[in-house]
Motif scaffolding. Sequence first.
Motif, PDB file in Angstrom:
ATOM      1  N   ARG A 127       3.382 -56.499 -57.440  1.00 47.28           N
ATOM      2  CA  ARG A 127       3.046 -58.043 -57.191  1.00 47.28           C
ATOM      3  C   ARG A 127       4.185 -57.080 -55.499  1.00 47.28           C
ATOM      4  O   ARG A 127       4.452 -58.291 -55.086  1.00 47.28           O
ATOM      5  CB  ARG A 127       4.346 -58.661 -57.600  1.00 47.28           C
ATOM      6  N   PRO A 129       7.420 -57.243 -54.018  1.00 46.87           N
ATOM      7  CA  PRO A 129       7.991 -58.214 -53.693  1.00 46.87           C
ATOM      8  C   PRO A 129       9.028 -57.828 -51.868  1.00 46.87           C
ATOM      9  O   PRO A 129       9.272 -56.722 -52.234  1.00 46.87           O
ATOM     10  CB  PRO A 129       8.617 -59.151 -54.160  1.00 46.87           C
ATOM     11  N   ARG A 131      11.838 -58.807 -49.616  1.00 43.67           N
ATOM     12  CA  ARG A 131      13.025 -59.999 -49.585  1.00 43.67           C
ATOM     13  C   ARG A 131      13.419 -59.859 -48.615  1.00 43.67           C
ATOM     14  O   ARG A 131      14.153 -59.052 -48.138  1.00 43.67           O
ATOM     15  CB  ARG A 131      14.029 -59.835 -50.572  1.00 43.67           C
ATOM     16  N   TYR A 138      10.415 -64.706 -47.890  1.00 46.26           N
ATOM     17  CA  TYR A 138      10.111 -63.808 -48.921  1.00 46.26           C
ATOM     18  C   TYR A 138       8.530 -63.339 -48.944  1.00 46.26           C
ATOM     19  O   TYR A 138       7.849 -64.374 -48.521  1.00 46.26           O
ATOM     20  CB  TYR A 138      10.999 -64.778 -50.222  1.00 46.26           C
ATOM     21  N   ILE A 140       4.997 -62.236 -51.470  1.00 48.52           N
ATOM     22  CA  ILE A 140       4.959 -61.205 -53.079  1.00 48.52           C
ATOM     23  C   ILE A 140       3.508 -61.505 -53.258  1.00 48.52           C
ATOM     24  O   ILE A 140       2.698 -62.005 -52.324  1.00 48.52           O
ATOM     25  CB  ILE A 140       5.746 -62.000 -53.957  1.00 48.52           C
ATOM     26  N   LEU A 506       9.964 -63.043 -57.108  1.00 51.30           N
ATOM     27  CA  LEU A 506      11.183 -63.527 -56.054  1.00 51.30           C
ATOM     28  C   LEU A 506      12.098 -64.031 -56.419  1.00 51.30           C
ATOM     29  O   LEU A 506      13.346 -64.107 -55.555  1.00 51.30           O
ATOM     30  CB  LEU A 506      10.622 -64.395 -55.141  1.00 51.30           C
TER      31      LEU A 506
END
Lengths: 508, 508
Positions: A127, A129, A131, A138, A140, A506
Motif C-alpha cells: 500500500r 502509505p 503521511r 495522506y 495510499i 492510514l
Amino acid sequence: MSDTMAPVLVAGQWRNSNSVGSFPAENPSLGEALPGLYPVSSPTEVEECIVAGAQAAEALRNASGAAIADFLEGYAQRIEGRALEFVELAHAESGLPKAPRLKDGELPRTTDQLRQAAKAARDGSWRRPIRDEARNIYSILAPLGGPVVVIGPNNFPFAFNSAAGGDFAAAIAAHNPVIAKANTAHPGTTRLFAELALEAAMAAGLPPATVQMIYRTPREVGLKLVADPRIGATAFTGSKVAGMQLKEAADRAGKPIYLEMSSVNPIVILEGALTERGEAVATEFFASCTMGAGQFCTNPGFIIVPDSAASKAFAAAAQAKFVAATPGVLLGKSGQANLTAAVATLQQHGAKLVCGGAALPGPAYRFANTLLSVTGAEFLQHPEALQTEAFGPVALLVWSRDTGETVRILQQLEGNLTGTIYSDTTGRDDADYAVIEPHLRQRVGRLINDRMPTGVTVSAAMNHGGPFPATGHPGFTAVGLPTSIARFTALQCYDNVRPNRLPAGLRL
Amino acid sequence: MSDTMAPVLVAGQWRNSNSVGSFPAENPSLGEALPGLYPVSSPTEVEECIVAGAQAAEALRNASGAAIADFLEGYAQRIEGRALEFVELAHAESGLPKAPRLKDGELPRTTDQLRQAAKAARDGSWRRPIRDEARNIYSILAPLGGPVVVIGPNNFPFAFNSAAGGDFAAAIAAHNPVIAKANTAHPGTTRLFAELALEAAMAAGLPPATVQMIYRTPREVGLKLVADPRIGATAFTGSKVAGMQLKEAADRAGKPIYLEMSSVNPIVILEGALTERGEAVATEFFASCTMGAGQFCTNPGFIIVPDSAASKAFAAAAQAKFVAATPGVLLGKSGQANLTAAVATLQQHGAKLVCGGAALPGPAYRFANTLLSVTGAEFLQHPEALQTEAFGPVALLVWSRDTGETVRILQQLEGNLTGTIYSDTTGRDDADYAVIEPHLRQRVGRLINDRMPTGVTVSAAMNHGGPFPATGHPGFTAVGLPTSIARFTALQCYDNVRPNRLPAGLRL
C-alpha cells in the motif's frame, strides 16, 4: 464425455455457457483432441461478468487484508491437495514433463506465489502509505475499483495461469476481483483452478464474484472487454500481435493494460569468457535454449559473440548438442507453423541455417532444435527482421567484428525482458564490459551476468518487465512480490479528511 | 524589436530557429500582441533536439545525484535573482496578478519544487532500491534512457512551466534531460527560464543538452516527437482534445505519456453543512471558483447540493458574489471562445443559466462569472455532456432529490483530479457521508473534506492525478516530491551481477 460442454464460472455460479461457439482442448504429445468441449462466451456472458465483477470490487475494497490472505492461503492449500490431478491435466494439455517441471517446479512456485501475495495482503506492504501529518495530507495505494481481466499465456499452465498465476495473485492481493480468461492451450487446468478458487473464496467469506472464469470470446468482444469503463485493468501475457490489438483498445479508452509480449533476450559472450570456459557456456546455452522446448519468455534467442577461434569452438560445441538432443513437445499445433514462419523470416533477411530449421513428423508437435547465424554487418542491414522472435528451441548467433560493432548491434535492439553478459573471471573482459553494459542496460528490464536468463526467481527485487515491446511500460514487473502488485492499484490521496474517515491503512 | 524572432535552445546553443512559421506573444489584459515573434520549429530542428537529448541522456545517467542537485539549486537561485523580471514578463503574457499570485505565490512555489527535487536527487530517495542479497538480485529505479518531452499548460507560467515547473523538476531529478515545449501563452517567460537553466547546467558541469527549449511545432511534428523511440517519455498538461491526440501517438509507439487533462472536480455539500455554515461555504466556493479567473485544473466546476431551503440560500449567496465581482482576465483570447462553447453545450443539455454566461467587452479577455443549474434527474439524462469542462469562472449546480440520487449522479462521473465532501461538524451528515464517499472515492485522485480543491500543496503525500480522463493512468501524481519522480523512471534489475558492477545506488 466427448460432447460435454464445460461450464463457465460467472457471478459465483458454475453454469452452462451462453456460448457462440466451442473448441476442444488438445494433447500436443499425441497431436489429438482431448475429450470435451469448451465454450466461446457471448457478449451477454461477458457483460454479466463485468457487472458481477464491478459489484465484487466494491465489496472487496472493504474486505480486510486478513480475509484476502485467508483466501489466497486456503486456495494454495487446496491446490496442493489436488497436486497429482493438476499435474496429469496440465501434462495432457501442454505436453510439458510431469516431473520435475510441472510437479516439482511450476506447481510449488505457483502456491509459493499465492502465499507471498497472501503475506503482502496481510501486512499491507503493497500500500506504500505516505503521511504528511503536519498538513493533514495522506496517500495510499488502493484497489482499482473494478475487476482485473487476466489473460494468461500458453507456456505456464500453473505459474502464469489466468486463475492462479502471478498476475492473478497480484491483482487479488490489492483487493481486486479477477475475470480470468483461460488460455486455449489449457482450459481444463484453468477450470480446475477456478473450482478451487471459488471454494476458497467462499470459505474466506469473500464475494462470490471474486474470481470468474471464461475460456474464450470472439475477438471483438475481448477488445470491448479490456476497454470497458467498469473494469480496473488488464494483464496480458502472450504474442505481440494479440497484445498490440488489446493495447490499442485499452489505451483508447484510458484503461491500464499491462502486457508481456515478445523478447529475444540478447546474450553477449565476451572473448575472455569463451577462451576461459566456452564449452561450459555452450552447455548452459543449449540447456537454457531448449528447456521447455524453448517456450519461455526469457529464452535466449539472440547471441552476440566475437568472430574468433574461441567463438567458432563455442558454436561447434553448441551445434553438436542442439543436433544430438531430441526436441521437446511444443505447446500446440500452431507452434510449428509459427516457428516455420519465424525461421523463414530470419533466413530471408540473411541468416544462415546452422542446424535444424523444420518441424518434425508427428504425431507429437515438435520442431528441430535450431541454430542460425549472421555477421554483425548483415544484422545491421535488417535489424528489425532479424529480431523476429522464434518461440521455441531456436537461436540466432551474431558474429560481431569488434566491440564497436557490438555496440552498434545493441543500439538497434528493441526493448527486452533480459540482457546477459558473460565475461571472464580474471578481468580480461572488464574494459569491454564497461563499454557494452550501458547500451544493453537501457534496453532490458533485467541485466544478468554469467548465467542464462531462463528461471525467473520470485524475489521482491526481480524485474520481469522491460522497455517496449517486451512490455507496455518500463516501470512495472510481472514477477516479484509485493512489487508486482503496484500494477493493480490506484494512488489515492486524502486531503483534510477527518481522522475517523481515513481508511484502515492510514489510521494511526 | 517587433520583428525580432526569438532564438531556440538546441544542443546547448541559443540559435536562430530553423522555423516553418512564427507567432507573437499576446497581452490578454490589453488584448494585443507583445513585441517580437516566436518560431514554429521545423521537423529538422526537432530531430536535432532528439539527437542531442539522447546523447545527454547517456551522460546524465552517469552524473552524480549531487551534480543534478547542484544544477537544480543553482537554477532556483538564479530564478530568485531575476524574480522581478519574471513577474513582469509573466504578468504581461498571462494577465495574472503580479502580487500576491505571481510574486508571492507561484514563484516561491516553483523554486521550492526545484529545491525539493534537488533534495531527492541528492539523497536518491526516488530510486526505491530493493536488495535480495541472499539471491544476489537487486532492483532500482533508473532514468528512462532518453529525453523527457515536457509540454506545459497555459495557466501556471512558473509552477508548471515546461522549463521550470513540476514535471521539469521531476524529470531532471531522475537524471533525464528535458526537451521543453513552451506554452504559446507565455513563450517569453519560458525563454528566460531556459536561459537560466542553461547557465545553471553549465555551472554544475552537466551536459549542454540537459535542457533544450522550443516554442511550437506543426501538429504532426509534435505527434511524431512523442512517439519517437529515442525519447524517454512525455509529460503533457492541457486540454483533453490535444492530450488525447498525443496519447494515441505515444501509446501506439509504446512510449510512456503522462497526461493531465480535464477535470470538473465534483463537490458534494451535505444538508447539515449547508444549515450550519451555508453562507461561509458559499464564500469559499465563490473564491475558489473565480480565483485566477477560474483557470485551475482543480477549479470547482460541479456542485451537488440537496434540493432544500438551505441550498437555495447557499445558491443565492453564491450568485450574489458571482454577480458582484469583476471577473479576472483570461489567459488568452481562445479562453472566451472555449467558455462560450462550453456554456452553450451545458445549456443545450438542460442546464439553466443562473448568472453570467457570456464574454465581456474588451480590450481585456474576460468572461462573466457564471453559474448554471440542473436537477439531478436532468443530469442523469445527459451525464456526459453535463460534465463538459468550462475552463474559467463557471460552475454547474446540481440539485439532488435525495442521497440515492446523489449516488446515481456520482456513479455517472468520469475520473477527476479531486472530489470534495462538505459535512456538518456535529455528526448529522455522517450517515450520508458513509453512503456517498465510496462512490466519489473511486472516481477521484484526491478526496477532500470541508474545503475547496484549489491550492495543490507540494507534499510527498499529495496526489495531483486521478482516473482517466483526468489523467492517463491512475497510479501516478504530477505534484509531490519524490513521488512524482516515479513517472520518469524505468525499473532495472541486476541479477547475479558482480558487486563492483552494480550502480552507485545499489552498492553496499
